[in-house]
Every structure is written in C-alpha cells, then in structure tokens.
Design a protein around this motif. Sequence first.
Motif, short mmCIF file in Angstrom:
data_model
loop_
_atom_site.label_atom_id
_atom_site.label_comp_id
_atom_site.label_asym_id
_atom_site.label_seq_id
_atom_site.Cartn_x
_atom_site.Cartn_y
_atom_site.Cartn_z
N LYS A 36 39.22 28.37 26.22
CA LYS A 36 40.49 28.63 25.51
C LYS A 36 41.58 27.72 26.04
N ILE A 37 41.67 27.59 27.36
CA ILE A 37 42.77 26.83 27.95
C ILE A 37 42.58 25.32 27.79
N LEU A 38 41.32 24.85 27.91
CA LEU A 38 41.07 23.41 27.80
C LEU A 38 40.83 22.97 26.35
N GLN A 58 34.05 34.60 47.58
CA GLN A 58 34.10 33.16 47.36
C GLN A 58 32.87 32.72 46.58
N MET A 59 33.08 32.25 45.36
CA MET A 59 31.98 31.79 44.52
C MET A 59 32.40 30.45 43.93
N TYR A 60 31.43 29.57 43.69
CA TYR A 60 31.71 28.27 43.09
C TYR A 60 30.90 28.09 41.82
N ALA A 61 31.44 27.25 40.91
CA ALA A 61 30.69 26.81 39.73
C ALA A 61 31.17 25.40 39.42
N HIS A 62 30.36 24.63 38.67
CA HIS A 62 30.85 23.33 38.24
C HIS A 62 30.90 23.26 36.72
N PHE A 63 31.75 22.37 36.21
CA PHE A 63 31.83 22.13 34.76
C PHE A 63 32.31 20.70 34.54
N ASP A 64 32.06 20.18 33.35
CA ASP A 64 32.45 18.81 33.02
C ASP A 64 33.58 18.81 31.99
N PHE A 65 34.51 17.88 32.17
CA PHE A 65 35.64 17.75 31.25
C PHE A 65 36.25 16.36 31.46
N GLU A 67 39.58 13.89 32.17
CA GLU A 67 40.47 14.00 33.33
C GLU A 67 41.48 15.16 33.17
N ILE A 68 41.57 15.98 34.21
CA ILE A 68 42.57 17.06 34.24
C ILE A 68 43.72 16.57 35.10
N GLU A 69 44.88 16.41 34.50
CA GLU A 69 46.00 15.80 35.24
C GLU A 69 46.54 16.73 36.32
N ASP A 70 46.67 17.99 35.95
CA ASP A 70 47.31 18.92 36.89
C ASP A 70 46.40 20.13 37.12
N THR A 71 45.54 20.05 38.13
CA THR A 71 44.60 21.14 38.40
C THR A 71 45.35 22.39 38.89
N ARG A 77 47.28 28.84 34.99
CA ARG A 77 47.02 29.35 33.64
C ARG A 77 45.75 30.20 33.59
N LEU A 78 44.75 29.79 34.34
CA LEU A 78 43.52 30.58 34.39
C LEU A 78 43.79 31.98 34.95
N ASN A 79 44.56 32.03 36.04
CA ASN A 79 44.85 33.33 36.65
C ASN A 79 45.68 34.23 35.74
N ALA A 80 46.55 33.61 34.94
CA ALA A 80 47.34 34.40 34.00
C ALA A 80 46.46 34.92 32.87
N PHE A 81 45.47 34.12 32.47
CA PHE A 81 44.59 34.47 31.35
C PHE A 81 43.48 35.45 31.75
N LEU A 82 42.91 35.24 32.91
CA LEU A 82 41.78 36.07 33.35
C LEU A 82 42.22 37.49 33.68
N PRO A 83 41.30 38.46 33.57
CA PRO A 83 41.64 39.84 33.94
C PRO A 83 41.91 39.96 35.44
N LYS A 84 42.43 41.13 35.84
CA LYS A 84 42.84 41.34 37.23
C LYS A 84 41.69 41.22 38.23
N ASP A 85 40.45 41.43 37.75
CA ASP A 85 39.34 41.47 38.69
C ASP A 85 38.64 40.12 38.88
N ILE A 86 39.22 39.05 38.33
CA ILE A 86 38.73 37.69 38.59
C ILE A 86 39.93 36.82 38.96
N ALA A 87 39.84 36.13 40.09
CA ALA A 87 40.94 35.26 40.52
C ALA A 87 40.40 33.87 40.85
#
Lengths: 250, 250
Positions: A36-38, A58-65, A67-71, A77-87
Amino acid sequence: MRYFICFSYFGKHYHGWQKQPNAITVQEVLEDALSKILGKTIDVMGAGRTDAGVHAKQMYAHFDFTEIEDTHNLVFRLNAFLPKDIAVENVFQVADEAHARFDAVSRTYEYWIVQKKNPFYAQQAYLVKYPLAIDKMNEAAKLLLDCKDFECFSKSNTDVNTFLCDIKEAHWEYVNDVLVFKITADRFLRNMVRAIVGTLLEVGLGKMDLGTVKAILKSKDRRNAGASAPAKGLYLTKVLYPQNIVKTHG
Amino acid sequence: MRYFICFSYFGKHYHGWQKQPNAITVQEVLEDALSKILGKTIDVMGAGRTDAGVHAKQMYAHFDFTEIEDTHNLVFRLNAFLPKDIAVENVFQVADEAHARFDAVSRTYEYWIVQKKNPFYAQQAYLVKYPLAIDKMNEAAKLLLDCKDFECFSKSNTDVNTFLCDIKEAHWEYVNDVLVFKITADRFLRNMVRAIVGTLLEVGLGKMDLGTVKAILKSKDRRNAGASAPAKGLYLTKVLYPQNIVKTHG
C-alpha cells in the motif's frame, strides 16, 4: 535493490508468520502495508517461520524495490499503517544477493514462564504453578550443547532434509518475576524450542531424569520427548547476520 | 472477623474498581468470586478507586467473614475462579477495626511511557514519539513536593472536602525501554496522577516552562493544567499500611 526490514510483533492474534489461506498472518499484514505504501505488490522473505501465537522481539525479512530515498520516513509510515501489535524498527539497503533466511547465522529464542498467576503476563508467559528444579533443568539444557541431531524434537510431518542443528547456548535464569529459557542455534526445526521446553519442564518437575533426556536425544523419536509448551511463552528475540551483507544501515 | 485481600489486575477490560450499573468493574468481579467461594454475599471495601482502564500491581480491600481456616486454599480457589486479568496475592486476618481505605498510609502510582512503537506495551504504556526533556520534567516534579493543595489537578465535579495531599516522592526515570513516573502520596484526588503526567509531559515537550507549572499549582483551577494522560499507562503499585493493623499474615 534489496532491503532488509527489522520488526517485532505480539503473536496472539496471528496464525504465525507464514502466509496461508483463510487465516491472518504477520507476513500477509506486513506485505499489505509495504504494498500500500510503496504502491506496488511487495513480497517479503522472512528469516524464518514462527508458529501461531508465537511472538517476535526481533525478526527480519527482505524485499526488493527501486531506490527508497527516505527509509526513516518509510518506517514512520509503516508504523502508522500497521496495527498496534506489529512495529517496524528499521529498513535498510543490503547487498543484492543478501537473503534474510539463508544468510542468518543464528537465531535466538526465549521462553518465558511465570510461577504464579500474573495479570500482566497472562498473554506473554506460560504459568507453571509447581516448584521447578532450575539446576536440573540447566543440567538437562547442557546436554543439548553436545547433541547434533534433533529429530527427537521435530514435528513428524516435516519437509526438512536434515535434523542437524548447532546449539550455541541454552540456559534458564530468573529475570525479575519471569523464568527465562534462552536458546541460540544456527537453525531450529519446526516446533523444536517448544518441544525442548516441554521436555526440560518434565525434568524440572521431577518427572524425568537426565538419563531419560539423553535417551530421548538418542532415540530421534518425537514421541519420547515431552509435550510442546504453549506458544504464548515463546519469543524470537534475535536473528544474527554477517556484517558484510549490510550496505547502508539507516 | 475482618480480612485484607491483596491482589493485582490488568485494567483494560474493566470500568475501573468501583461497582456501577451496566459496566463490569473489578470490585464486582472480586465480590462475585468471594461470594461464590465462601457461600455468602461478600462486600469488599477497596483501598481506593482506580478509573476505567487503569491497572493495579498491588491493591488491597477488606471484607468480613467468619473464621477462614485455610487462607492459602482460599487464594488458590480465588485464582482458579477469577479471570486471567485479576490475580490474588494473599488473604490475611486483620484487627476488626482495620480499614482498607482509611488506614492506608500512602499510595504509590507509576505512569509508563514508551518512546517508540512497541507491540508488547501497546496496552500497558502510553506512546509519546517526540523527544522529552526528562531533566525538565524532573524539575517540574520537584515542585509538587512543596505543594499542598492540588485542586488544579482535581476533577471539577468531585465530592471531596479537601484538596490537600502530601506528596512524598515524584520523579521520572528510565527502566529499560520504559520511562516511568513514580509518585507517592498519603492520598490522591480523582484523576490527579493522569493530570499531573499530562502537565509534566507538556514541560518535557517544551510547551510549558517551570514558571507556568508554579502558576498552575497556585491557580487551583483544573482548566489551566495539561490534558489528562491516557489510563492505559497508569498503575497503582503500592498501598502501605501501619504494621500494627495486621494480626496474622498468611
């Protein structure tokens, strides 16, 4: 370009990490937020799978996209979009061939036990009211360090090629009111930590001795080990990668 | 005979301590459990009232009953009967005139703040993302120690006769990932701690200076103070009684 995303989740309301039909999983919710965000369908590859109800600090994942200018802004934005139980802790670019699952050098899990009813740990620890012989449980935990093949703690319907794991640490200690089992290995089999905890609890309760634990490890048969401890006490707490896969860490 | 009961609760699902029509409260659930187990209608008198959503790590109440032979067994049965978010620590006989509310010498509250999104504190702390000047917040907290009249932090529709409180300690400190405000006083007015926290947060955010805090305390007008901080960050953590009211402590 490839990115790593580091995040945490409270597992109660999820059917584990891995996407599946007809059940909400952390992977699905995270992919949905990123997509949604990207503005593009994003698939993520996790460092491993956690079962239904298991937590991750602490969990990691990778994804391809592209260039992201401002990580930093993406994390916000992800934290605002995701529910309270995922940060989301951060997002950073890595080498193109870096892989969240295959490059992970070790994983650390903790299992949390409380010994009396505590409203603040009802969803975050397993309540064991009977006295536990912690010394004995630590002696049994030491046996794991000398073991290589962990088929005895593996789900029978598994698709892995090998049951070999290299356990680097495994011990119990009290951290304030919580009895914490900490275990680190290069890899874990499905349900392995909960089966180990269930077995070590039998030792702590005096229902099983060290000789029996040795025999279980040798037997390579899951039916000999203790019952699996409940998911709500289990936390993935650390995934370690080699330094060189990280390009920029922002 | 009179008994004290010591217990804790996770406040999210309760409309506070005090019984009221059309809403579930901790008092009602506790009285119901005691009445069912003791086979007689039991009324309990709490050490104080907590508002909807506020937690208690240590709360006391008193009730009257004929001799209880095995208080340990009563605690065991209460914990089995009560929901997961209420736990009884112990039950012990006190002097017949002992009073959970009037004999309490002091109450301690903590207010928990996290500074970044954390799935494990979503229901247990208030998220403040902006940087906070903790030193300034502690300077403002010190002003409370010299103050006697706290009408400026009191709900306007209150039925108390006096706004005098004796604050014994009030300070902020980090405990691991959590910023904790700890405050102890002989008594608190309704909503007082959350109004104090809301005001001190304004100081920490740079929106209010110490001179303004002094003026608020002098004004005795709630409208001048900061907004009330959310209930989910507030914990009653300790209620203190004089030694002599305890007859037997089981």
